[in-house]
Design a protein around this motif. Structure first.
Motif, PDB file in Angstrom:
ATOM      1  N   GLY A  86       3.279  -1.813   7.895  1.00  0.00           N
ATOM      2  CA  GLY A  86       3.140  -2.248   6.497  1.00  0.00           C
ATOM      3  C   GLY A  86       4.104  -1.594   5.522  1.00  0.00           C
ATOM      4  O   GLY A  86       3.980  -1.756   4.297  1.00  0.00           O
ATOM      5  N   ALA A  87       5.111  -0.874   6.057  1.00  0.00           N
ATOM      6  CA  ALA A  87       5.997  -0.081   5.193  1.00  0.00           C
ATOM      7  C   ALA A  87       6.820  -0.941   4.225  1.00  0.00           C
ATOM      8  O   ALA A  87       6.971  -0.601   3.051  1.00  0.00           O
ATOM      9  CB  ALA A  87       6.924   0.778   6.046  1.00  0.00           C
ATOM     10  N   LYS A  88       7.341  -2.064   4.725  1.00  0.00           N
ATOM     11  CA  LYS A  88       8.201  -2.905   3.869  1.00  0.00           C
ATOM     12  C   LYS A  88       7.403  -3.527   2.723  1.00  0.00           C
ATOM     13  O   LYS A  88       7.847  -3.552   1.575  1.00  0.00           O
ATOM     14  CB  LYS A  88       8.857  -4.022   4.700  1.00  0.00           C
ATOM     15  N   LEU A  89       6.231  -4.042   3.057  1.00  0.00           N
ATOM     16  CA  LEU A  89       5.390  -4.659   2.025  1.00  0.00           C
ATOM     17  C   LEU A  89       4.973  -3.625   0.982  1.00  0.00           C
ATOM     18  O   LEU A  89       4.933  -3.915  -0.214  1.00  0.00           O
ATOM     19  CB  LEU A  89       4.152  -5.299   2.678  1.00  0.00           C
ATOM     20  N   LYS A  90       4.685  -2.431   1.440  1.00  0.00           N
ATOM     21  CA  LYS A  90       4.289  -1.351   0.531  1.00  0.00           C
ATOM     22  C   LYS A  90       5.434  -1.030  -0.439  1.00  0.00           C
ATOM     23  O   LYS A  90       5.212  -0.817  -1.640  1.00  0.00           O
ATOM     24  CB  LYS A  90       3.913  -0.102   1.343  1.00  0.00           C
ATOM     25  N   LYS A  91       6.651  -1.010   0.073  1.00  0.00           N
ATOM     26  CA  LYS A  91       7.831  -0.730  -0.767  1.00  0.00           C
ATOM     27  C   LYS A  91       8.008  -1.810  -1.841  1.00  0.00           C
ATOM     28  O   LYS A  91       8.234  -1.510  -3.011  1.00  0.00           O
ATOM     29  CB  LYS A  91       9.081  -0.653   0.120  1.00  0.00           C
ATOM     30  N   VAL A  92       7.883  -3.066  -1.413  1.00  0.00           N
ATOM     31  CA  VAL A  92       7.977  -4.184  -2.367  1.00  0.00           C
ATOM     32  C   VAL A  92       6.898  -4.045  -3.442  1.00  0.00           C
ATOM     33  O   VAL A  92       7.162  -4.195  -4.638  1.00  0.00           O
ATOM     34  CB  VAL A  92       7.844  -5.548  -1.642  1.00  0.00           C
ATOM     35  N   GLY A  93       5.689  -3.736  -2.997  1.00  0.00           N
ATOM     36  CA  GLY A  93       4.564  -3.583  -3.926  1.00  0.00           C
ATOM     37  C   GLY A  93       4.791  -2.474  -4.939  1.00  0.00           C
ATOM     38  O   GLY A  93       4.529  -2.634  -6.139  1.00  0.00           O
ATOM     39  N   THR A  94       5.298  -1.344  -4.466  1.00  0.00           N
ATOM     40  CA  THR A  94       5.536  -0.200  -5.354  1.00  0.00           C
ATOM     41  C   THR A  94       6.612  -0.525  -6.391  1.00  0.00           C
ATOM     42  O   THR A  94       6.438  -0.264  -7.585  1.00  0.00           O
ATOM     43  CB  THR A  94       5.985   1.038  -4.527  1.00  0.00           C
ATOM     44  N   GLU A  95       7.723  -1.123  -5.929  1.00  0.00           N
ATOM     45  CA  GLU A  95       8.816  -1.470  -6.848  1.00  0.00           C
ATOM     46  C   GLU A  95       8.370  -2.525  -7.867  1.00  0.00           C
ATOM     47  O   GLU A  95       8.699  -2.434  -9.053  1.00  0.00           O
ATOM     48  CB  GLU A  95      10.026  -1.979  -6.061  1.00  0.00           C
ATOM     49  N   ALA A  96       7.631  -3.524  -7.384  1.00  0.00           N
ATOM     50  CA  ALA A  96       7.158  -4.591  -8.277  1.00  0.00           C
ATOM     51  C   ALA A  96       6.178  -4.035  -9.301  1.00  0.00           C
ATOM     52  O   ALA A  96       6.253  -4.352 -10.494  1.00  0.00           O
ATOM     53  CB  ALA A  96       6.517  -5.710  -7.472  1.00  0.00           C
ATOM     54  N   ARG A  97       5.267  -3.190  -8.833  1.00  0.00           N
ATOM     55  CA  ARG A  97       4.251  -2.632  -9.744  1.00  0.00           C
ATOM     56  C   ARG A  97       4.916  -1.867 -10.896  1.00  0.00           C
ATOM     57  O   ARG A  97       4.523  -2.011 -12.051  1.00  0.00           O
ATOM     58  CB  ARG A  97       3.299  -1.711  -8.974  1.00  0.00           C
ATOM     59  N   ARG A  98       5.939  -1.092 -10.580  1.00  0.00           N
ATOM     60  CA  ARG A  98       6.637  -0.320 -11.628  1.00  0.00           C
ATOM     61  C   ARG A  98       7.212  -1.253 -12.700  1.00  0.00           C
ATOM     62  O   ARG A  98       7.064  -1.015 -13.902  1.00  0.00           O
ATOM     63  CB  ARG A  98       7.778   0.504 -11.017  1.00  0.00           C
ATOM     64  N   ASP A  99       7.880  -2.316 -12.247  1.00  0.00           N
ATOM     65  CA  ASP A  99       8.494  -3.254 -13.203  1.00  0.00           C
ATOM     66  C   ASP A  99       7.444  -4.034 -13.988  1.00  0.00           C
ATOM     67  O   ASP A  99       7.638  -4.324 -15.170  1.00  0.00           O
ATOM     68  CB  ASP A  99       9.418  -4.236 -12.463  1.00  0.00           C
TER      69      ASP A  99
END
Length: 296
Positions: free
Chosen positions: A248-261
């Motif tokens: 789940g590492a890639k999805l987690k990264k997308v989620g973290t970056e999206a959440r910040r923006d």
């Protein structure tokens, strides 16, 4: 409202990757359109609204003009074609590296326009000499003889103010079309999907980003926070595996970056949950394209 108030629709058209979204965001002063270096980033017509006491400009950023390979792209081309019919001012955006003969059919339609056409030659920061720029301007002048030409660099904010002043001059006298506090015609959920889609474009290669669609299933806004649940749709099981990544590492990264923006966009704390579902061949299915807002 004073009788001298001006209002109008300014549609931004051109081929993919010439900087239409960067220019739109610069003119509007807000991050309305997603910007990545990949083609076909914008899939919808996105309206950004600029208000002052004297005028209201409704900017419309459109998908890049392309030769459609599947139904989704036919719909995207429809948005770009439609932009020629309902504008008060047309901004045709190109750049210093683009072949002017690309999509000649669309260019021929632009050349026949009776409304004011402003030709924006973007990315002039990449030009090595004034002579080189003059040659590019001369070539475009032959293709669009009725257009006013504005060499610009949207990225460097060069000559964008002069372009904006000319747009205001060309606006017809009219009452505002939207409320004076409106920034866009799109709902909050739309910008959430755009931000998540941008992160997918930045984090994955090849066909995967173009096979995805994002739908916000839950947008629960409280005073201090927003709880968002979004589904990323893909066309194949193998793509689902790529999106999720190992453990789940890639999805987690997308989620973290999206959440910040998203937090920056709304100025609130955001709880974001992402899920991935397979929807086979959705880009060619009318019912899915309708559900995803590409067909009316």
């Amino acid at each position: 409202m004073t009788e001298n108030h001006k209002a109008g629709f300014v549609n931004i058209v051109g081929n993919p990757n010439v900087g239409k979204s960067t220019l739109t965001n610069d003119l509007v002063g807000e991050r309305i359109s997603i910007i990545t270096s990949k083609a076909q980033t914008t899939r919808h017509r996105i309206m950004g609204i600029v208000n002052t006491d004297e005028y209201q400009i409704v900017f419309s950023d459109t998908p890049g003009v392309l030769d459609p390979k599947y139904k989704l792209q036919e719909s995207m081309l429809g948005f770009s074609e439609g932009a020629l019919t309902d504008a008060d001012v047309l901004l045709y955006v190109t750049d210093v590296v683009e072949d002017p003969t690309k999509n000649a059919d669309y260019l021929a339609k632009v050349a026949k326009e009776t409304i004011p056409v402003l030709l924006v030659i973007n990315k002039i920061d990449l030009v090595k000499s004034q002579d080189e720029l003059n040659a590019i301007v001369d070539r475009w002048r032959q293709l669009l003889p009725n257009a006013e030409i504005f060499p610009t660099s949207a990225k460097e904010h060069f000559n964008v103010e002069n372009l904006m002043n000319r747009i205001v001059e060309l606006l017809p006298q009219h009452a505002p079309y939207f409320g004076k506090d409106a920034l866009t015609d799109k709902p909050a959920r739309f910008f959430v999907t755009e931000i998540i889609r941008e992160k997918i474009l930045l984090n994955y290669d090849k066909e995967v980003p173009y096979s995805t669609e994002v739908i916000v299933e839950k947008f629960d806004e409280k005073e201090g926070a927003i709880h968002i649940m979004a589904v990323i749709y893909v066309e194949r099981d193998s793509q689902k595996g790529i999106i999720i990544g190992r453990q789940g590492a890639k999805l987690k990264k997308v989620g973290t970056e999206a959440r910040r923006d998203i937090e920056t966009f709304f100025g609130k704390k955001v709880f974001l949950e992402l899920f991935v579902k397979v929807e086979p061949n959705w880009r060619n299915r009318d019912n899915k394209l309708r559900a995803f807002g590409y067909i009316e």
